[in-house]
Write a protein that holds these residues in place. Structure first.
Motif, PDB file in Angstrom:
ATOM      1  N   VAL A 108      43.071  56.613  26.347  1.00 37.31           N
ATOM      2  CA  VAL A 108      42.495  56.040  27.564  1.00 37.31           C
ATOM      3  C   VAL A 108      43.623  55.413  28.367  1.00 37.31           C
ATOM      4  O   VAL A 108      44.435  54.657  27.816  1.00 37.31           O
ATOM      5  N   ARG A 109      43.710  55.730  29.642  1.00 36.11           N
ATOM      6  CA  ARG A 109      44.762  55.192  30.492  1.00 36.11           C
ATOM      7  C   ARG A 109      44.233  54.058  31.360  1.00 36.11           C
ATOM      8  O   ARG A 109      43.039  53.977  31.654  1.00 36.11           O
ATOM      9  N   VAL A 110      45.134  53.177  31.778  1.00 36.74           N
ATOM     10  CA  VAL A 110      44.783  52.013  32.592  1.00 36.74           C
ATOM     11  C   VAL A 110      45.379  52.181  33.985  1.00 36.74           C
ATOM     12  O   VAL A 110      46.592  52.328  34.129  1.00 36.74           O
ATOM     13  N   GLY A 111      44.546  52.157  35.018  1.00 39.08           N
ATOM     14  CA  GLY A 111      45.036  52.224  36.393  1.00 39.08           C
ATOM     15  C   GLY A 111      45.273  50.826  36.934  1.00 39.08           C
ATOM     16  O   GLY A 111      44.455  50.281  37.672  1.00 39.08           O
ATOM     17  N   ILE A 112      46.395  50.246  36.557  1.00 37.73           N
ATOM     18  CA  ILE A 112      46.631  48.834  36.853  1.00 37.73           C
ATOM     19  C   ILE A 112      46.866  48.569  38.337  1.00 37.73           C
ATOM     20  O   ILE A 112      46.563  47.481  38.841  1.00 37.73           O
ATOM     21  N   THR A 113      47.367  49.546  39.079  1.00 37.92           N
ATOM     22  CA  THR A 113      47.646  49.340  40.505  1.00 37.92           C
ATOM     23  C   THR A 113      46.376  49.024  41.269  1.00 37.92           C
ATOM     24  O   THR A 113      46.336  48.097  42.092  1.00 37.92           O
ATOM     25  N   ASP A 114      45.302  49.776  41.024  1.00 40.61           N
ATOM     26  CA  ASP A 114      44.029  49.525  41.699  1.00 40.61           C
ATOM     27  C   ASP A 114      43.466  48.163  41.343  1.00 40.61           C
ATOM     28  O   ASP A 114      42.822  47.509  42.165  1.00 40.61           O
ATOM     29  N   ILE A 115      43.717  47.735  40.108  1.00 40.60           N
ATOM     30  CA  ILE A 115      43.215  46.429  39.688  1.00 40.60           C
ATOM     31  C   ILE A 115      43.912  45.318  40.463  1.00 40.60           C
ATOM     32  O   ILE A 115      43.263  44.373  40.950  1.00 40.60           O
ATOM     33  N   PHE A 116      45.214  45.418  40.639  1.00 40.43           N
ATOM     34  CA  PHE A 116      45.927  44.426  41.431  1.00 40.43           C
ATOM     35  C   PHE A 116      45.513  44.497  42.898  1.00 40.43           C
ATOM     36  O   PHE A 116      45.465  43.473  43.586  1.00 40.43           O
ATOM     37  N   ILE A 129      54.275  43.511  32.906  1.00 40.53           N
ATOM     38  CA  ILE A 129      52.877  43.357  33.323  1.00 40.53           C
ATOM     39  C   ILE A 129      52.178  42.285  32.501  1.00 40.53           C
ATOM     40  O   ILE A 129      51.227  41.647  32.955  1.00 40.53           O
ATOM     41  N   TYR A 130      52.678  42.038  31.287  1.00 39.85           N
ATOM     42  CA  TYR A 130      52.028  41.075  30.398  1.00 39.85           C
ATOM     43  C   TYR A 130      52.399  39.637  30.704  1.00 39.85           C
ATOM     44  O   TYR A 130      51.815  38.713  30.145  1.00 39.85           O
ATOM     45  N   SER A 131      53.349  39.443  31.603  1.00 39.17           N
ATOM     46  CA  SER A 131      53.683  38.082  32.040  1.00 39.17           C
ATOM     47  C   SER A 131      52.744  37.609  33.146  1.00 39.17           C
ATOM     48  O   SER A 131      52.757  36.438  33.513  1.00 39.17           O
ATOM     49  N   HIS A 132      51.939  38.526  33.680  1.00 37.19           N
ATOM     50  CA  HIS A 132      50.977  38.181  34.724  1.00 37.19           C
ATOM     51  C   HIS A 132      49.599  38.019  34.080  1.00 37.19           C
ATOM     52  O   HIS A 132      49.175  38.867  33.299  1.00 37.19           O
ATOM     53  N   PRO A 133      48.872  36.942  34.394  1.00 38.29           N
ATOM     54  CA  PRO A 133      47.588  36.698  33.719  1.00 38.29           C
ATOM     55  C   PRO A 133      46.568  37.816  33.920  1.00 38.29           C
ATOM     56  O   PRO A 133      45.778  38.107  33.017  1.00 38.29           O
ATOM     57  N   ILE A 134      46.569  38.464  35.089  1.00 37.36           N
ATOM     58  CA  ILE A 134      45.620  39.559  35.324  1.00 37.36           C
ATOM     59  C   ILE A 134      45.955  40.740  34.421  1.00 37.36           C
ATOM     60  O   ILE A 134      45.085  41.292  33.738  1.00 37.36           O
ATOM     61  N   GLY A 135      47.220  41.124  34.410  1.00 42.98           N
ATOM     62  CA  GLY A 135      47.628  42.243  33.572  1.00 42.98           C
ATOM     63  C   GLY A 135      47.358  41.984  32.104  1.00 42.98           C
ATOM     64  O   GLY A 135      46.833  42.856  31.392  1.00 42.98           O
ATOM     65  N   ALA A 136      47.712  40.806  31.632  1.00 45.31           N
ATOM     66  CA  ALA A 136      47.532  40.468  30.218  1.00 45.31           C
ATOM     67  C   ALA A 136      46.060  40.490  29.826  1.00 45.31           C
ATOM     68  O   ALA A 136      45.680  41.038  28.781  1.00 45.31           O
ATOM     69  N   ARG A 137      45.215  39.911  30.675  1.00 48.97           N
ATOM     70  CA  ARG A 137      43.783  39.842  30.340  1.00 48.97           C
ATOM     71  C   ARG A 137      43.148  41.224  30.344  1.00 48.97           C
ATOM     72  O   ARG A 137      42.432  41.598  29.407  1.00 48.97           O
ATOM     73  N   VAL A 138      43.388  41.992  31.387  1.00 45.54           N
ATOM     74  CA  VAL A 138      42.757  43.300  31.533  1.00 45.54           C
ATOM     75  C   VAL A 138      43.146  44.225  30.386  1.00 45.54           C
ATOM     76  O   VAL A 138      42.292  44.868  29.759  1.00 45.54           O
ATOM     77  N   ILE A 139      44.431  44.304  30.095  1.00 44.66           N
ATOM     78  CA  ILE A 139      44.893  45.257  29.090  1.00 44.66           C
ATOM     79  C   ILE A 139      44.467  44.830  27.690  1.00 44.66           C
ATOM     80  O   ILE A 139      44.105  45.668  26.859  1.00 44.66           O
TER      81      ILE A 139
END
Length: 211
Positions: A108-116, A129-139
């Motif tokens: 399963v792939r994560v489309g992180i750009t659309d999430i931001f 990406i894991y230093s950002h709270p959104i990236g860390a939480r989502v992934i």
């Protein structure tokens, strides 16, 4: 753009036919389709036998059933979850559809750009990406859900390409290895070696596994 698709398909057909004639073992070739109807058409296209698998963008609670009805048990699929990760009910529904086709899913792939983009933000380029709270939480949330279905998660695409970004890429992949994330998407062939270096088994780990 839809108007460019026929030309793109002709270019892909020419390139796949060229690659099929080479006398070396080629990598698996995945084709990213535009939507479910394009997926259906490509599967009936003459080039289908040259494609090893399909990447399904914007796989969500509304598009998933449309994609799923065209997936056969011998297909290899990588769905991309992109824009509904903060709605628990919709995400539950999405993973319900993923469960239906899990035997066909490579990861399963994560489309992180659309999430931001939902927050009018760009993903960080000077840090992982894991230093950002959104990236860390989502992934982290996706990793837990994927593991519950015994599926593997691919780390989000690393979009930066510069001398400085190589160190950030290595740190990001290193974090993903410790999290049990399956693989990594990137934008340039030169970045592959930095990814593979982090996934390579170290001599000390190998010796420990023998004990």
């Amino acid at each position: 753009h839809a108007i460019d698709i026929p030309m793109a398909e002709k270019n892909i057909e020419a390139e796949l036919n060229r690659l099929s004639k080479l006398k070396y073992k080629k990598s698996f070739i995945f084709l990213r389709v535009k939507d479910s109807m394009h997926f259906k058409r490509i599967k009936n296209h003459p080039i289908a036998h040259l494609i090893d698998g399909y990447v399904l963008p914007k796989y969500n609670y509304t598009t998933a059933p449309k994609y799923n009805k065209y997936i056969n048990e011998d297909d290899v699929i990588m769905p991309i979850i992109e824009n509904e990760l903060f709605d628990t009910a919709k995400l539950d529904s999405c993973f319900g559809y993923i469960d239906e086709i899990k035997n066909s899913i490579l990861c399963v792939r994560v489309g992180i750009t659309d999430i931001f983009n939902l927050f009018s933000l760009r993903r960080p380029k000077e840090s992982t990406i894991y230093s950002h709270p959104i990236g860390a939480r989502v992934i982290t949330d996706l990793l837990i859900r994927a593991n519950a279905l015994n599926l593997r998660l691919s780390g989000p695409v690393f979009e930066a390409y510069s001398t400085k970004s190589k160190a950030v890429l290595s740190e990001e992949v290193k974090a993903e290895v410790t999290m049990g994330i399956y693989t990594k998407s990137t934008i340039h062939p030169d970045q592959i070696k930095h990814i593979e270096q982090q996934y390579r088994v170290t001599k000390s780990d190998l010796e420990s596994a023998k004990l």
